[in-house]
Design a protein around this motif. Structure first.
Motif, short mmCIF file in Angstrom:
data_model
loop_
_atom_site.label_atom_id
_atom_site.label_comp_id
_atom_site.label_asym_id
_atom_site.label_seq_id
_atom_site.Cartn_x
_atom_site.Cartn_y
_atom_site.Cartn_z
N ASP A 284 0.86 -1.19 0.00
CA ASP A 284 0.00 0.00 0.00
C ASP A 284 0.90 1.24 0.00
OD1 ASP A 284 -2.25 1.54 -0.03
OD2 ASP A 284 -2.90 1.06 2.00
N LYS A 285 0.34 2.37 -0.39
CA LYS A 285 1.11 3.61 -0.32
C LYS A 285 0.16 4.78 -0.07
CE LYS A 285 1.36 5.15 -5.16
NZ LYS A 285 2.28 5.49 -6.27
N GLN A 286 0.71 5.83 0.46
CA GLN A 286 -0.07 7.02 0.80
C GLN A 286 0.70 8.24 0.31
OE1 GLN A 286 -0.93 7.24 4.97
NE2 GLN A 286 -2.40 8.92 4.77
#
Length: 429
Positions: A284-286
């Protein structure tokens, strides 16, 4: 026990020409982004051992099981004729099950319990001791034990004089050992810091060790076994010569006699760290936009499916992006997170990485040992698949080691092993 036959069914023998990069390329192309992989290269354990013997011919390596208790790494260390440092009943049992002579096993555990002491007595292993209470327990439950007195020492003045003054502490412990009629056979230096980066202290440790030996002789002890401790940096950048020069200088000056004296050192981290490479994916990434320039990315959080370790590098966690930079977006600041419990913990802040996608792979070297000296566990995130390999020539040497009682002579007589101890770092091209 036929260790070689057991290893044969737990690893893959690959051609000498197969590089680490090729192995990782294969793991990435056939693997799943949801499943991290631990690549274990036993070649690196053998190479580091050959380097040790070349630079430190007078110091016998003892592998610390706490650093990494993978059975393939332990089996390789047995074939290399290493001794072992254990911290629990389970570790002692595991090493004994590999056919290791109890004379080459040392129990190193502060505040040894009565149950563990009784078990150590049944198995006839040596003990490291650093308190009066332990000596009294040993006198009661394992009076015939062979004991190493542990001492702390550092170059700068310590505030806790009673614990860090080796003269005061060792004299106190040796005097009590004489009163209790215990069999003290040597000393062990206990590193104060988890990692010994000021290697010049090793010369001073041997100087102080000589003074301890002289005092012990006055009391009637005849020392024959000495542990220089551990704390040697692991990983592919490790250079044995950096600390070997100080150890050899101290041995030549303070212990020029050789007959009847055995010097050992804890090589657990040094041997295991560079043996393991972790291949993991971004799960995941933000993205955080620059508030003043909304079209510009200010920072990205990347979340991994496995908690990698920082190793010994001062640069901390340093991933290799397993993707051509031509296929990546612009560089930007990034924080990398790994799983812990039901959440995530930050592994490294303010890294400069290209903008990556979910399911892109990152590769981390030197993942074979925990900095805290506890066994590498597989419960921090998704359980990784372990792929264990060894090159064909190294495998043939392990077969030779398994059929001789003098593997050291084979290593010292092999031109191939004498020139092949260099461990190459990965480069994505």
């Amino acid at each position: 026990m036929d260790i070689l036959n057991i290893l044969k069914h737990q690893l893959e023998v690959v051609d000498d020409s197969v590089s680490t990069k090729q192995l990782i390329d294969q793991l990435v192309s056939t693997g799943s982004p949801e499943q991290p992989v631990r690549l274990v290269e036993l070649d690196n354990v053998v190479k580091r051992h050959c380097e040790w013997l070349h630079h430190l011919p007078r110091v016998h390596p003892f592998y610390n099981v706490q650093c990494n208790d993978d059975s393939r790494i332990l089996g390789t260390a047995v074939l290399l004729d290493c001794g072992f440092v254990c911290a629990s009943r389970a570790e002692i049992g595991k090493i004994l099950s590999l056919g290791v002579d109890p004379n080459w096993i040392i129990l190193s555990q502060p505040e040894i319990s009565v149950e563990l002491l009784k078990f150590a007595r049944r198995k006839s292993v040596k003990l490291m001791v650093d308190s009066e209470d332990e000596l009294h327990q040993i006198q009661q439950y394992y009076p015939e034990a062979e004991i190493l007195i542990r001492f702390n020492f550092k170059s700068t003045q310590a505030t806790d004089v009673d614990n860090y003054d080796p003269d005061r502490k060792c004299q106190r412990l040796l005097n009590l050992s004489r009163e209790l009629a215990l069999n003290v056979i040597g000393w062990c230096w206990s590193n104060i810091e988890p990692d010994c980066s000021n290697y010049s202290i090793l010369y001073d440790v041997l100087r102080k060790g000589r003074e301890i030996v002289d005092y012990a002789m006055i009391l009637g002890f005849s020392f024959r076994l000495f542990s220089i401790g551990g704390g040697f940096a692991g990983g592919k950048d490790a250079n044995v010569d950096q600390f070997a020069v100080h150890i050899n200088q101290g041995l030549d000056e303070f212990f020029p006699e050789r007959d009847g004296l055995t010097f050992i050192a804890d090589t657990g981290k040094l041997y295991s760290a560079a043996a393991v490479t972790v291949v993991t994916a971004i799960c995941d990434k933000q993205i955080f936009q620059n508030p003043k320039l909304p079209a510009q990315i200010e920072r990205i959080f990347y979340y991994l499916n496995y908690r990698v370790r920082a190793g010994d590098s001062k640069e901390g966690v340093k991933p290799l992006v397993w993707k051509s930079l031509r296929n990546c977006r612009a560089m930007c600041k990034a924080d990398v997170f790994g799983p812990v419990g039901d959440g995530f913990v930050c592994l490294e802040r303010d890294m400069v990485l290209p903008e990556l996608n979910v399911s892109d792979f990152l590769v981390f070297e030197d993942q074979g040992c925990s900095l805290r000296g506890v066994s590498v566990r597989l419960d921090e995130g998704s359980s990784p698949t372990s792929v264990v390999v060894i090159r064909r020539t190294m495998w043939e040497y392990l077969r030779l080691f398994a059929n001789t009682s003098h593997p050291r002579q084979l290593i010292e007589g092999s031109k191939y092993l004498q020139k092949e101890w260099k461990i190459d770092k990965l480069i994505y091209e």
